[in-house]
Design a protein around this motif. Sequence first.
Motif, PDB file in Angstrom:
ATOM      1  N   MET A   1       0.838  -1.194   0.000  1.00 60.30           N
ATOM      2  CA  MET A   1       0.000   0.000   0.000  1.00 60.30           C
ATOM      3  C   MET A   1       0.877   1.250   0.000  1.00 60.30           C
ATOM      4  O   MET A   1       2.003   1.230   0.489  1.00 60.30           O
ATOM      5  CB  MET A   1      -0.901   0.011   1.235  1.00 60.30           C
ATOM      6  CG  MET A   1      -1.987  -1.048   1.229  1.00 60.30           C
ATOM      7  SD  MET A   1      -3.166  -0.841   2.586  1.00 60.30           S
ATOM      8  CE  MET A   1      -2.086  -1.055   3.998  1.00 60.30           C
ATOM      9  N   HIS A  23       5.216  -1.712   2.288  1.00 59.39           N
ATOM     10  CA  HIS A  23       4.382  -0.517   2.163  1.00 59.39           C
ATOM     11  C   HIS A  23       5.264   0.706   1.900  1.00 59.39           C
ATOM     12  O   HIS A  23       6.334   0.856   2.486  1.00 59.39           O
ATOM     13  CB  HIS A  23       3.557  -0.303   3.426  1.00 59.39           C
ATOM     14  CG  HIS A  23       2.676  -1.463   3.764  1.00 59.39           C
ATOM     15  ND1 HIS A  23       1.695  -1.925   2.916  1.00 59.39           N
ATOM     16  CD2 HIS A  23       2.632  -2.270   4.855  1.00 59.39           C
ATOM     17  CE1 HIS A  23       1.076  -2.956   3.464  1.00 59.39           C
ATOM     18  NE2 HIS A  23       1.634  -3.192   4.637  1.00 59.39           N
ATOM     19  N   ASP A  41      -3.337   5.009  -0.809  1.00 59.30           N
ATOM     20  CA  ASP A  41      -4.360   4.124  -0.243  1.00 59.30           C
ATOM     21  C   ASP A  41      -4.808   4.597   1.135  1.00 59.30           C
ATOM     22  O   ASP A  41      -5.978   4.456   1.499  1.00 59.30           O
ATOM     23  CB  ASP A  41      -3.807   2.694  -0.129  1.00 59.30           C
ATOM     24  CG  ASP A  41      -3.376   2.143  -1.466  1.00 59.30           C
ATOM     25  OD1 ASP A  41      -4.249   1.955  -2.321  1.00 59.30           O
ATOM     26  OD2 ASP A  41      -2.160   1.916  -1.656  1.00 59.30           O
ATOM     27  N   LYS A  63     -10.505   8.526   0.708  1.00 56.87           N
ATOM     28  CA  LYS A  63      -9.514   7.523   1.102  1.00 56.87           C
ATOM     29  C   LYS A  63      -9.728   7.088   2.553  1.00 56.87           C
ATOM     30  O   LYS A  63     -10.525   7.658   3.290  1.00 56.87           O
ATOM     31  CB  LYS A  63      -8.103   8.104   0.950  1.00 56.87           C
ATOM     32  CG  LYS A  63      -7.773   8.608  -0.442  1.00 56.87           C
ATOM     33  CD  LYS A  63      -7.667   7.476  -1.440  1.00 56.87           C
ATOM     34  CE  LYS A  63      -7.246   7.988  -2.816  1.00 56.87           C
ATOM     35  NZ  LYS A  63      -7.075   6.891  -3.795  1.00 56.87           N
ATOM     36  N   ILE A 118      -7.355  -3.388   5.970  1.00 56.73           N
ATOM     37  CA  ILE A 118      -6.231  -2.453   6.078  1.00 56.73           C
ATOM     38  C   ILE A 118      -5.362  -2.813   7.276  1.00 56.73           C
ATOM     39  O   ILE A 118      -4.131  -2.918   7.173  1.00 56.73           O
ATOM     40  CB  ILE A 118      -6.737  -0.999   6.209  1.00 56.73           C
ATOM     41  CG1 ILE A 118      -7.510  -0.566   4.961  1.00 56.73           C
ATOM     42  CG2 ILE A 118      -5.575  -0.049   6.506  1.00 56.73           C
ATOM     43  CD1 ILE A 118      -6.670  -0.347   3.741  1.00 56.73           C
TER      44      ILE A 118
END
Length: 223
Positions: A1, A23, A41, A63, A118
């Motif tokens: 992400m 990430h 993201d 978002k 997430i």
Amino acid sequence: MKIAIAGEEKRLVEFRKIIANEHELIESENFKAQFNFSAFDIIVDLNADDRLEIADSVFTSGKFVLLCAVKKSLAQMTNRKNISSIIAGINSLPTFLSRPVQEISFLNQHEFSLWKNIFESLNWKTRIVNDRVGMVTPRILFMIINEACFTLEERTASKEDIDSGMKLGTAYPIGPLEWADKIGIENIFETLLGIKKFSNDIRYNSSPLLKSMFLNKQKFYLD
């Protein structure tokens, strides 16, 4: 992400340690109004509750947005805002991000289901708390620190004795006054002030010593 993150360096250092290498972090001290969030993201502001104003684009980006929500609640920070983002609060005061469980709040707790993937991708364990000024752990810990300040200013015990007593008697990993220095006196004082304004509960009145140390930018121990 891909994560857009804003905050002071001390908090950024802690955040980097809890984010896996896969990430991508794009760091900034603050999000300006013209910041383009389209490629990200997640949007993270580790000092959101310190800011006089948060750019509207944070709330309208659509978002996932994670805001520090200790000194102010999410409800306070989003009041009168148009919101299309999926917003959650986190306790990102210094030393707290390094804990094994992240304290998370929501405007609407059903939104946890939207965040679940997430948090799993970040490899975080989370505990949902109500959207209240001070969350849970800071409320408890800062009351203990405040009481330690009363004990110190009344000369009931020295700062070293207070810290040693808490470590030996309650198995604290660090004494409350030592911990206060690491968290930041300003963060403790401002959080207690915010809780007092929100709850109108005199239990959250800061001790004269804590207030004086805040005003004079002092610490309990020299570095």
